[in-house]
Motif scaffolding. Structure first.
Motif, mmCIF file in Angstrom:
data_model
loop_
_atom_site.group_PDB
_atom_site.id
_atom_site.type_symbol
_atom_site.label_atom_id
_atom_site.label_comp_id
_atom_site.label_asym_id
_atom_site.label_seq_id
_atom_site.Cartn_x
_atom_site.Cartn_y
_atom_site.Cartn_z
ATOM 1 N N ALA A 278 -3.986 0.776 -5.136
ATOM 2 C CA ALA A 278 -3.089 0.293 -4.082
ATOM 3 C C ALA A 278 -3.704 -0.892 -3.350
ATOM 4 O O ALA A 278 -3.029 -1.884 -3.075
ATOM 5 N N GLY A 279 -4.991 -0.816 -3.037
ATOM 6 C CA GLY A 279 -5.676 -1.919 -2.371
ATOM 7 C C GLY A 279 -5.751 -3.158 -3.240
ATOM 8 O O GLY A 279 -5.567 -4.289 -2.762
ATOM 9 N N ALA B 137 -2.262 -4.642 -3.289
ATOM 10 C CA ALA B 137 -1.952 -5.187 -1.963
ATOM 11 C C ALA B 137 -2.694 -6.498 -1.738
ATOM 12 O O ALA B 137 -2.120 -7.479 -1.246
ATOM 13 N N ASN C 71 -6.091 4.920 -4.040
ATOM 14 C CA ASN C 71 -6.418 3.982 -2.964
ATOM 15 C C ASN C 71 -6.968 2.674 -3.516
ATOM 16 O O ASN C 71 -6.645 1.595 -3.001
ATOM 17 N N GLN D 107 -9.461 -5.681 -0.325
ATOM 18 C CA GLN D 107 -8.533 -4.600 0.008
ATOM 19 C C GLN D 107 -8.771 -3.361 -0.848
ATOM 20 O O GLN D 107 -8.620 -2.235 -0.364
ATOM 21 N N LEU E 74 0.836 -1.202 0.000
ATOM 22 C CA LEU E 74 0.000 0.000 0.000
ATOM 23 C C LEU E 74 0.872 1.254 0.000
ATOM 24 O O LEU E 74 0.683 2.157 -0.821
ATOM 25 N N PHE F 115 -9.522 0.027 1.238
ATOM 26 C CA PHE F 115 -8.681 1.217 1.201
ATOM 27 C C PHE F 115 -9.365 2.381 0.495
ATOM 28 O O PHE F 115 -9.144 3.537 0.856
#
Length: 197
Positions: free
Chosen positions: A99-100, A103, A96, A160, A77, A164
């Motif tokens: 990134a989630g 991840a 976000n 995720q 993240l 996020f």
């Protein structure tokens, strides 16, 4: 700054270990219900009476896996956010989300799938961690720990990504542009609960 990042990751690892330990009996019960669906005469209470504290079999790999999962999740993240946004700016919803997604994909591939597979096998076999893993690898080979990888990646990546995205939007609405490091634990807890729900 580097120390602050390290503290957050270590705190996340401890929180994950505490979380899985406190909710383990429910996790064990869920796995037993899945494994014994349709078995005539089977009852969860009967199994609990029979195994006693043996219901904690399967927890040790989770105590290894859950902290590692948190480490992979938050390292990914932070790395993705650092690559996608200018220093000192707040990540937007797309950042976000991406990134989630990454991840979740990495944690599912590197940690969640192998640990969940081993956990389920240990609960099913009612064996200790080392003996259970040895017997499992002897029977199914190392590739056996990656059964269900695609489904696990789909679940973790979407989980995720949404978590996020929602937490980032919560922070934006509730906390604004103030530094995240100054956010009180109660505000962060509220955001975590909203995102988790």
């Amino acid at each position: 700054k580097h120390l602050q990042v390290l503290v957050a990751r270590i705190a996340g690892m401890f929180a994950g270990a505490l979380e899985i330990t406190t909710r383990w009996p429910m996790e064990w019960a869920k796995v037993q219900m899945q494994l014994n669906k349709g078995v005539p005469g089977w009852s969860l209470l009967g199994d609990v009476r029979r195994v006693g504290f043996g219901l904690y079999r399967g927890l040790p790999p989770m105590l290894v896996g859950v902290p590692l999962q948190g480490g992979v999740r938050f390292t990914t993240l932070d790395s993705v956010k650092a690559a996608l946004i200018e220093p000192g700016t707040q990540p937007g919803p797309v950042t976000n989300l991406v990134a989630g997604l990454l991840a979740g994909t990495l944690e599912a591939t590197l940690v969640v799938t192998p640990v969940e597979t081993v956990k389920t096998r240990l609960v099913d076999a009612n064996k200790g961690m080392l003996r259970g893993i040895y017997d499992f690898v002897q029977a199914e080979g190392l590739s056996g720990i990656y059964r269900g990888l695609f489904a696990t990646v789909c679940k973790s990546a979407s989980n995720q990504a949404l978590r996020f995205l929602i937490f980032g939007e919560y922070k934006r609405v509730v906390w604004g542009n103030r530094p995240s490091s100054e956010m009180p634990p109660t505000v962060a807890l509220g955001g975590g609960m909203v995102a988790g729900a």
